[in-house]
Design a protein around this motif. Structure first.
Motif, PDB file in Angstrom:
ATOM      1  N   VAL A  81      41.186  53.448  22.542  1.00  0.00           N
ATOM      2  CA  VAL A  81      40.128  52.191  22.906  1.00  0.00           C
ATOM      3  C   VAL A  81      40.784  51.007  23.032  1.00  0.00           C
ATOM      4  CG1 VAL A  81      38.908  50.894  21.575  1.00  0.00           C
ATOM      5  CG2 VAL A  81      38.250  53.160  21.627  1.00  0.00           C
ATOM      6  N   SER A  82      42.434  50.186  21.971  1.00  0.00           N
ATOM      7  CA  SER A  82      43.062  49.539  21.989  1.00  0.00           C
ATOM      8  C   SER A  82      43.636  49.654  23.399  1.00  0.00           C
ATOM      9  CB  SER A  82      43.850  49.224  20.529  1.00  0.00           C
ATOM     10  OG  SER A  82      43.331  49.026  19.339  1.00  0.00           O
ATOM     11  N   ALA A  83      44.081  50.397  24.130  1.00  0.00           N
ATOM     12  CA  ALA A  83      45.220  50.430  24.751  1.00  0.00           C
ATOM     13  C   ALA A  83      44.445  49.959  26.002  1.00  0.00           C
ATOM     14  CB  ALA A  83      45.697  51.524  25.122  1.00  0.00           C
ATOM     15  N   ILE A  84      43.429  50.281  26.128  1.00  0.00           N
ATOM     16  CA  ILE A  84      42.937  50.745  27.683  1.00  0.00           C
ATOM     17  C   ILE A  84      41.958  48.654  27.601  1.00  0.00           C
ATOM     18  CG2 ILE A  84      40.130  50.075  28.391  1.00  0.00           C
ATOM     19  CD1 ILE A  84      41.547  52.925  29.041  1.00  0.00           C
ATOM     20  N   SER A  85      41.841  48.049  26.388  1.00  0.00           N
ATOM     21  CA  SER A  85      41.605  46.890  26.091  1.00  0.00           C
ATOM     22  C   SER A  85      43.081  45.968  26.244  1.00  0.00           C
ATOM     23  CB  SER A  85      40.965  46.475  24.712  1.00  0.00           C
ATOM     24  OG  SER A  85      41.061  45.657  24.347  1.00  0.00           O
ATOM     25  N   TYR A  86      44.058  46.201  25.647  1.00  0.00           N
ATOM     26  CA  TYR A  86      45.097  45.756  26.034  1.00  0.00           C
ATOM     27  C   TYR A  86      45.355  45.296  27.390  1.00  0.00           C
ATOM     28  CZ  TYR A  86      50.340  43.955  25.495  1.00  0.00           C
ATOM     29  OH  TYR A  86      50.952  43.532  25.048  1.00  0.00           O
ATOM     30  N   LEU A  87      45.404  46.847  28.113  1.00  0.00           N
ATOM     31  CA  LEU A  87      45.841  47.038  30.080  1.00  0.00           C
ATOM     32  C   LEU A  87      44.722  45.363  30.568  1.00  0.00           C
ATOM     33  CD1 LEU A  87      46.507  50.294  30.085  1.00  0.00           C
ATOM     34  CD2 LEU A  87      47.671  48.665  30.358  1.00  0.00           C
ATOM     35  N   ILE A  88      43.555  44.983  30.042  1.00  0.00           N
ATOM     36  CA  ILE A  88      42.450  44.313  30.159  1.00  0.00           C
ATOM     37  C   ILE A  88      43.240  42.689  30.078  1.00  0.00           C
ATOM     38  CG2 ILE A  88      39.733  43.157  30.413  1.00  0.00           C
ATOM     39  CD1 ILE A  88      39.138  46.600  30.672  1.00  0.00           C
ATOM     40  N   TYR A  89      43.212  42.530  28.427  1.00  0.00           N
ATOM     41  CA  TYR A  89      43.110  41.565  28.003  1.00  0.00           C
ATOM     42  C   TYR A  89      44.352  40.959  28.456  1.00  0.00           C
ATOM     43  CZ  TYR A  89      42.694  37.530  24.150  1.00  0.00           C
ATOM     44  OH  TYR A  89      42.580  36.343  23.859  1.00  0.00           O
ATOM     45  N   ASN A  90      45.296  41.344  28.170  1.00  0.00           N
ATOM     46  CA  ASN A  90      47.232  41.236  28.431  1.00  0.00           C
ATOM     47  C   ASN A  90      46.932  40.443  29.892  1.00  0.00           C
ATOM     48  OD1 ASN A  90      49.884  41.144  28.865  1.00  0.00           O
ATOM     49  ND2 ASN A  90      49.523  41.160  26.353  1.00  0.00           N
ATOM     50  N   PRO A  91      46.840  41.016  30.946  1.00  0.00           N
ATOM     51  CA  PRO A  91      47.011  40.317  31.619  1.00  0.00           C
ATOM     52  C   PRO A  91      46.071  39.050  32.009  1.00  0.00           C
ATOM     53  CG  PRO A  91      47.113  42.724  32.481  1.00  0.00           C
ATOM     54  CD  PRO A  91      46.552  42.712  30.859  1.00  0.00           C
ATOM     55  N   PHE A  92      45.155  39.559  31.437  1.00  0.00           N
ATOM     56  CA  PHE A  92      44.056  38.072  31.514  1.00  0.00           C
ATOM     57  C   PHE A  92      44.623  37.036  30.938  1.00  0.00           C
ATOM     58  CE2 PHE A  92      40.633  35.334  29.341  1.00  0.00           C
ATOM     59  CZ  PHE A  92      39.921  34.555  30.498  1.00  0.00           C
ATOM     60  N   LEU A  93      45.098  37.166  29.653  1.00  0.00           N
ATOM     61  CA  LEU A  93      45.683  36.216  28.901  1.00  0.00           C
ATOM     62  C   LEU A  93      47.501  35.241  29.579  1.00  0.00           C
ATOM     63  CD1 LEU A  93      45.303  35.246  26.054  1.00  0.00           C
ATOM     64  CD2 LEU A  93      46.657  36.662  25.043  1.00  0.00           C
ATOM     65  N   TYR A  94      47.944  36.541  30.231  1.00  0.00           N
ATOM     66  CA  TYR A  94      49.242  35.903  30.943  1.00  0.00           C
ATOM     67  C   TYR A  94      48.198  34.333  31.901  1.00  0.00           C
ATOM     68  CZ  TYR A  94      52.674  35.586  33.516  1.00  0.00           C
ATOM     69  OH  TYR A  94      53.750  35.223  34.451  1.00  0.00           O
ATOM     70  N   THR A  95      47.143  35.118  32.571  1.00  0.00           N
ATOM     71  CA  THR A  95      46.789  34.471  33.685  1.00  0.00           C
ATOM     72  C   THR A  95      46.208  32.746  33.868  1.00  0.00           C
ATOM     73  OG1 THR A  95      46.242  36.727  34.845  1.00  0.00           O
ATOM     74  CG2 THR A  95      45.464  34.134  36.013  1.00  0.00           C
ATOM     75  N   TYR A  96      45.841  33.198  31.815  1.00  0.00           N
ATOM     76  CA  TYR A  96      44.911  32.298  31.002  1.00  0.00           C
ATOM     77  C   TYR A  96      46.391  31.117  30.563  1.00  0.00           C
ATOM     78  CZ  TYR A  96      42.828  29.511  27.394  1.00  0.00           C
ATOM     79  OH  TYR A  96      42.206  28.401  26.987  1.00  0.00           O
ATOM     80  N   HIS A  97      46.840  31.422  29.987  1.00  0.00           N
ATOM     81  CA  HIS A  97      48.512  30.857  29.695  1.00  0.00           C
ATOM     82  C   HIS A  97      48.807  29.975  31.050  1.00  0.00           C
ATOM     83  CE1 HIS A  97      48.113  32.809  25.930  1.00  0.00           C
ATOM     84  NE2 HIS A  97      47.062  31.585  25.469  1.00  0.00           N
ATOM     85  N   HIS A  98      48.907  30.411  31.797  1.00  0.00           N
ATOM     86  CA  HIS A  98      50.059  30.521  32.850  1.00  0.00           C
ATOM     87  C   HIS A  98      49.014  29.632  34.174  1.00  0.00           C
ATOM     88  CE1 HIS A  98      52.501  33.240  31.208  1.00  0.00           C
ATOM     89  NE2 HIS A  98      53.823  31.971  31.199  1.00  0.00           N
ATOM     90  N   PHE A  99      47.735  30.057  34.224  1.00  0.00           N
ATOM     91  CA  PHE A  99      47.054  29.258  35.301  1.00  0.00           C
ATOM     92  C   PHE A  99      46.361  28.887  35.449  1.00  0.00           C
ATOM     93  CE2 PHE A  99      49.939  32.799  36.872  1.00  0.00           C
ATOM     94  CZ  PHE A  99      50.829  32.762  38.000  1.00  0.00           C
ATOM     95  N   ILE A 100      45.509  29.208  34.393  1.00  0.00           N
ATOM     96  CA  ILE A 100      43.402  28.636  33.867  1.00  0.00           C
ATOM     97  C   ILE A 100      43.939  28.072  33.185  1.00  0.00           C
ATOM     98  CG2 ILE A 100      41.726  28.851  33.125  1.00  0.00           C
ATOM     99  CD1 ILE A 100      42.113  32.168  34.015  1.00  0.00           C
TER     100      ILE A 100
END
Length: 174
Positions: A81-100
């Motif tokens: 469950v956590s790995a699936i969540s991580y695969l979704i959230y971590n790229p979003f967080l990267y995008t958020y911190h670097h672009f959004i």
């Protein structure tokens, strides 16, 4: 154990958890609860800690309704469950911190400076603390950092799975 059922149910909780973290981050930013209204945002931060516990417990509970779930299986469910969540959230967080919201860390530094000034910390210490924070931030800026993967996908889920032994009992087959 029906492997298709296991995969579908745990996949669902992982996707929900990952998307909920993305929504949480976006709402914190849009409502300025992470900067301007930090006193309220801190309570939302505390509440979001419950999300992984609830999602992992939900996945384990679903499986215990179908079959006897061992300790190792509980840990596997939690990690999946956590790995699936991580695969979704971590790229979003990267995008958020670097672009959004690339200026997010400036707000963090400003808040820390105000906090340290309020408790009369000498200016030299404030400057050193802020410099350490900047250095740490640069070191942690990569996508899929091991320093976030291990606690997020292995350590915390394993602890939650072990905690589930107290609250979620296997159904007794009669």
């Amino acid at each position: 154990m029906n492997k298709t059922s296991f995969f579908k149910s745990t996949l669902k909780q992982g996707i929900i958890m990952g998307l909920a973290f993305c929504l949480y981050t976006t709402l914190m930013w849009l409502t300025k609860l992470d900067t301007t209204y930090l006193s309220i945002g801190q309570y939302v931060d505390m509440a979001i800690i419950l999300l992984p516990i609830v999602m992992i417990f939900w996945a384990i509970k679903q499986e215990t309704n179908s079959y006897q779930v061992s300790i190792i299986q509980r840990i596997g469910i939690a990690i999946f469950v956590s790995a699936i969540s991580y695969l979704i959230y971590n790229p979003f967080l990267y995008t958020y911190h670097h672009f959004i919201n690339p200026d997010w860390f400036g707000a963090v530094l400003n808040l820390k400076e105000v906090e340290l000034t309020a408790v009369n910390v000498p200016q030299e210490e404030i400057t050193a603390t802020l410099e350490n924070m900047k250095t740490s931030s640069v070191a942690q800026a990569d996508l899929f950092r091991l320093s976030s993967l291990i606690p997020s996908v292995v350590v915390i889920p394993t602890l939650v799975a072990l905690l589930s032994l107290i609250f979620i009992k296997n159904k007794v087959k009669g």
